[in-house]
Design a protein around this motif. Structure first.
Motif, PDB file in Angstrom:
ATOM      1  N   PHE A  85       0.939  -1.264   0.001  1.00 34.51           N
ATOM      2  CA  PHE A  85      -0.021  -0.026   0.058  1.00 34.51           C
ATOM      3  C   PHE A  85       0.994   1.142   0.085  1.00 34.51           C
ATOM      4  O   PHE A  85       0.630   2.337  -0.710  1.00 34.51           O
ATOM      5  N   SER A  86       2.118   1.351   0.876  1.00 32.09           N
ATOM      6  CA  SER A  86       2.644   2.493   1.045  1.00 32.09           C
ATOM      7  C   SER A  86       3.606   2.681  -0.184  1.00 32.09           C
ATOM      8  O   SER A  86       3.435   3.754  -0.690  1.00 32.09           O
ATOM      9  N   SER A  87       4.118   1.589  -0.885  1.00 34.58           N
ATOM     10  CA  SER A  87       5.021   1.981  -2.106  1.00 34.58           C
ATOM     11  C   SER A  87       4.149   2.396  -3.191  1.00 34.58           C
ATOM     12  O   SER A  87       4.619   3.108  -3.971  1.00 34.58           O
ATOM     13  N   GLY A  88       2.907   1.870  -3.358  1.00 34.39           N
ATOM     14  CA  GLY A  88       1.959   2.311  -4.362  1.00 34.39           C
ATOM     15  C   GLY A  88       1.684   3.638  -4.317  1.00 34.39           C
ATOM     16  O   GLY A  88       1.478   4.387  -5.387  1.00 34.39           O
ATOM     17  N   ALA A  89       1.407   4.158  -3.154  1.00 31.45           N
ATOM     18  CA  ALA A  89       0.877   5.377  -2.945  1.00 31.45           C
ATOM     19  C   ALA A  89       1.907   6.526  -3.173  1.00 31.45           C
ATOM     20  O   ALA A  89       1.452   7.855  -3.338  1.00 31.45           O
ATOM     21  N   VAL A  90       3.126   6.269  -2.343  1.00 32.54           N
ATOM     22  CA  VAL A  90       3.999   7.467  -2.389  1.00 32.54           C
ATOM     23  C   VAL A  90       4.427   8.289  -3.521  1.00 32.54           C
ATOM     24  O   VAL A  90       4.364   9.364  -3.605  1.00 32.54           O
ATOM     25  N   THR A  91       4.843   7.377  -4.654  1.00 31.01           N
ATOM     26  CA  THR A  91       5.274   8.141  -5.870  1.00 31.01           C
ATOM     27  C   THR A  91       4.222   8.922  -6.478  1.00 31.01           C
ATOM     28  O   THR A  91       4.534  10.068  -6.781  1.00 31.01           O
ATOM     29  N   PRO A  92       3.016   8.416  -6.676  1.00 32.48           N
ATOM     30  CA  PRO A  92       1.951   9.349  -7.239  1.00 32.48           C
ATOM     31  C   PRO A  92       1.647  10.599  -6.442  1.00 32.48           C
ATOM     32  O   PRO A  92       1.243  11.571  -7.012  1.00 32.48           O
ATOM     33  N   ILE A  93       1.647  10.293  -5.178  1.00 33.15           N
ATOM     34  CA  ILE A  93       1.317  11.464  -4.123  1.00 33.15           C
ATOM     35  C   ILE A  93       2.141  12.481  -4.274  1.00 33.15           C
ATOM     36  O   ILE A  93       2.098  13.788  -4.650  1.00 33.15           O
ATOM     37  N   ILE A  94       3.559  12.293  -4.131  1.00 34.78           N
ATOM     38  CA  ILE A  94       4.718  13.138  -4.269  1.00 34.78           C
ATOM     39  C   ILE A  94       4.866  13.949  -5.540  1.00 34.78           C
ATOM     40  O   ILE A  94       4.813  15.156  -5.663  1.00 34.78           O
ATOM     41  N   ILE A  95       4.637  13.271  -6.721  1.00 33.86           N
ATOM     42  CA  ILE A  95       4.428  13.802  -7.839  1.00 33.86           C
ATOM     43  C   ILE A  95       3.424  14.910  -7.877  1.00 33.86           C
ATOM     44  O   ILE A  95       3.622  16.143  -8.447  1.00 33.86           O
ATOM     45  N   LEU A  96       2.050  14.625  -7.457  1.00 32.61           N
ATOM     46  CA  LEU A  96       0.864  15.276  -7.492  1.00 32.61           C
ATOM     47  C   LEU A  96       1.331  16.718  -6.455  1.00 32.61           C
ATOM     48  O   LEU A  96       0.973  17.788  -6.915  1.00 32.61           O
ATOM     49  N   VAL A  97       2.067  16.406  -5.401  1.00 33.20           N
ATOM     50  CA  VAL A  97       2.341  17.420  -4.382  1.00 33.20           C
ATOM     51  C   VAL A  97       3.205  18.337  -4.927  1.00 33.20           C
ATOM     52  O   VAL A  97       3.188  19.609  -4.749  1.00 33.20           O
ATOM     53  N   LEU A  98       4.215  18.002  -5.591  1.00 31.37           N
ATOM     54  CA  LEU A  98       5.063  18.917  -6.396  1.00 31.37           C
ATOM     55  C   LEU A  98       4.191  19.845  -7.483  1.00 31.37           C
ATOM     56  O   LEU A  98       4.677  20.949  -7.402  1.00 31.37           O
ATOM     57  N   GLY A  99       3.457  19.293  -8.118  1.00 29.11           N
ATOM     58  CA  GLY A  99       2.595  20.345  -9.091  1.00 29.11           C
ATOM     59  C   GLY A  99       1.729  21.025  -8.315  1.00 29.11           C
ATOM     60  O   GLY A  99       1.579  22.331  -8.770  1.00 29.11           O
ATOM     61  N   ARG A 100       1.223  20.563  -7.297  1.00 34.60           N
ATOM     62  CA  ARG A 100       0.291  21.690  -6.591  1.00 34.60           C
ATOM     63  C   ARG A 100       1.060  22.705  -5.876  1.00 34.60           C
ATOM     64  O   ARG A 100       0.255  23.828  -5.642  1.00 34.60           O
ATOM     65  N   TYR A 101       2.118  22.355  -5.277  1.00 38.02           N
ATOM     66  CA  TYR A 101       3.047  23.376  -4.265  1.00 38.02           C
ATOM     67  C   TYR A 101       3.703  24.303  -5.212  1.00 38.02           C
ATOM     68  O   TYR A 101       3.841  25.397  -4.873  1.00 38.02           O
ATOM     69  N   PHE A 102       4.112  23.772  -6.290  1.00 37.69           N
ATOM     70  CA  PHE A 102       5.164  24.569  -7.073  1.00 37.69           C
ATOM     71  C   PHE A 102       4.863  24.824  -8.501  1.00 37.69           C
ATOM     72  O   PHE A 102       5.270  25.622  -9.283  1.00 37.69           O
ATOM     73  N   GLY A 103       3.751  24.367  -8.914  1.00 36.38           N
ATOM     74  CA  GLY A 103       3.080  24.899 -10.419  1.00 36.38           C
ATOM     75  C   GLY A 103       3.659  24.108 -11.286  1.00 36.38           C
ATOM     76  O   GLY A 103       4.447  23.224 -11.278  1.00 36.38           O
ATOM     77  N   ARG A 104       3.506  24.431 -12.550  1.00 39.28           N
ATOM     78  CA  ARG A 104       4.034  23.943 -13.664  1.00 39.28           C
ATOM     79  C   ARG A 104       5.151  24.435 -14.494  1.00 39.28           C
ATOM     80  O   ARG A 104       5.624  23.833 -15.338  1.00 39.28           O
ATOM     81  N   LYS A 105       5.446  25.581 -14.218  1.00 39.64           N
ATOM     82  CA  LYS A 105       6.641  26.514 -14.705  1.00 39.64           C
ATOM     83  C   LYS A 105       8.050  25.744 -14.874  1.00 39.64           C
ATOM     84  O   LYS A 105       8.489  25.360 -15.848  1.00 39.64           O
ATOM     85  N   ALA A 106       8.210  24.863 -13.602  1.00 41.77           N
ATOM     86  CA  ALA A 106       9.378  24.501 -13.566  1.00 41.77           C
ATOM     87  C   ALA A 106       9.580  23.037 -13.150  1.00 41.77           C
ATOM     88  O   ALA A 106      10.210  22.504 -12.644  1.00 41.77           O
ATOM     89  N   PHE A 107       8.301  22.440 -13.329  1.00 39.14           N
ATOM     90  CA  PHE A 107       7.846  21.219 -12.782  1.00 39.14           C
ATOM     91  C   PHE A 107       9.163  19.992 -13.346  1.00 39.14           C
ATOM     92  O   PHE A 107       9.567  19.219 -12.429  1.00 39.14           O
ATOM     93  N   GLY A 108       9.512  20.066 -14.578  1.00 38.83           N
ATOM     94  CA  GLY A 108      10.337  19.125 -14.748  1.00 38.83           C
ATOM     95  C   GLY A 108      11.802  19.146 -14.248  1.00 38.83           C
ATOM     96  O   GLY A 108      12.120  18.036 -13.742  1.00 38.83           O
ATOM     97  N   SER A 109      12.194  20.591 -14.014  1.00 43.05           N
ATOM     98  CA  SER A 109      13.496  20.657 -13.408  1.00 43.05           C
ATOM     99  C   SER A 109      13.354  20.275 -11.933  1.00 43.05           C
ATOM    100  O   SER A 109      14.205  19.568 -11.427  1.00 43.05           O
ATOM    101  N   ILE A 110      12.137  20.631 -11.118  1.00 49.15           N
ATOM    102  CA  ILE A 110      12.072  20.399  -9.851  1.00 49.15           C
ATOM    103  C   ILE A 110      11.975  18.850  -9.775  1.00 49.15           C
ATOM    104  O   ILE A 110      12.721  18.320  -8.819  1.00 49.15           O
ATOM    105  N   LEU A 111      11.297  17.950 -10.260  1.00 48.04           N
ATOM    106  CA  LEU A 111      11.003  16.568 -10.163  1.00 48.04           C
ATOM    107  C   LEU A 111      12.239  16.061 -10.835  1.00 48.04           C
ATOM    108  O   LEU A 111      12.818  15.120 -10.022  1.00 48.04           O
ATOM    109  N   GLY A 112      12.917  16.450 -11.773  1.00 45.92           N
ATOM    110  CA  GLY A 112      14.068  15.622 -12.309  1.00 45.92           C
ATOM    111  C   GLY A 112      15.081  15.920 -11.347  1.00 45.92           C
ATOM    112  O   GLY A 112      15.903  14.807 -11.045  1.00 45.92           O
ATOM    113  N   THR A 113      15.692  16.897 -10.876  1.00 43.89           N
ATOM    114  CA  THR A 113      16.906  17.287  -9.832  1.00 43.89           C
ATOM    115  C   THR A 113      16.455  16.296  -8.433  1.00 43.89           C
ATOM    116  O   THR A 113      17.263  15.740  -8.018  1.00 43.89           O
TER     117      THR A 113
END
Length: 206
Positions: free
Chosen positions: A122-150
């Motif tokens: 349950f934990s492993s399945g949930a963490v990755t999509p939640i963190i990706i969504l959180v990054l988008g909701r918190y920091f927007g789409r302008k630099a999403f690729g750079s933020i997630l990639g680094t």
């Protein structure tokens, strides 16, 4: 749509200056360390504690089965959670790891092994999509690729070193207890760190 979700747009440099980014980094890194080693060593772990090979294979399948609904419904639920409460979903995911590992270390029964595998799935399945969504909701789409990639570039080595560490622990102590205790401590740290995450405010522009 953006205004209804109270989206903010961060540049990469602005995101790096926030405490939120680094707390998320801690949580994601811990997740990769725990999952990286456990997923590689779960089969030898099961057979080492006396479970037949065929049964161990079925139990691994059960663990993967639990990943599917958490990954699917985790994203759906996260889409509907208010921005200020998103971090609680990560806290819940890491708390599942704490419950699963501590249950096994305390009980050592067959039931505790199933609890460990179910909680990990349950934990492993949930963490990755939640963190990706959180990054988008918190920091927007302008630099999403750079933020997630680094972030992935930073934590990827942990996923590679983790199986080596699990293997070293077993070779040294002839069991995985030390690796599980390390994973338990890290899961507690990740749960505490993500609990204190707050959605960053609108960045200041020069």
């Amino acid at each position: 749509y953006a205004s209804s979700l109270k989206e903010t747009e961060y540049t990469f440099k602005q995101a790096l200056k926030t405490k939120t980014y680094w707390l998320l980094m801690v949580g994601f890194t811990v997740h990769n360390f725990i999952a990286g080693g456990f997923n590689v060593h779960v089969y030898p772990f099961l057979t080492d504690i006396g479970i037949a090979e065929a049964t161990a294979s079925g139990m691994m399948g059960m663990m993967v089965f639990f990943m599917i609904p958490s990954r699917f419904f985790g994203g759906i639920i996260a889409d509907r959670v208010p921005k200020r409460y998103l971090q609680l979903m990560l806290v819940g995911a890491f708390t599942l790891q704490v419950i699963g590992i501590s249950t096994f270390l305390y009980s050592r029964s067959m039931i505790s092994v199933y609890v460990l595998l179910a909680c990990h799935g349950f934990s492993s399945g949930a963490v990755t999509p939640i963190i990706i969504l959180v990054l988008g909701r918190y920091f927007g789409r302008k630099a999403f690729g750079s933020i997630l990639g680094t972030m992935i570039a930073f934590l990827a080595p942990m996923g590679l070193l983790s199986p080596v560490y699990y293997g070293w622990v077993f070779d040294t102590f002839l069991n995985y207890d030390g690796a599980f205790i390390t994973a338990l401590v890290l899961a507690v740290i990740a749960s505490a760190a993500t609990f204190f995450i707050q959605a960053p405010k609108q960045p200041a522009y020069d």
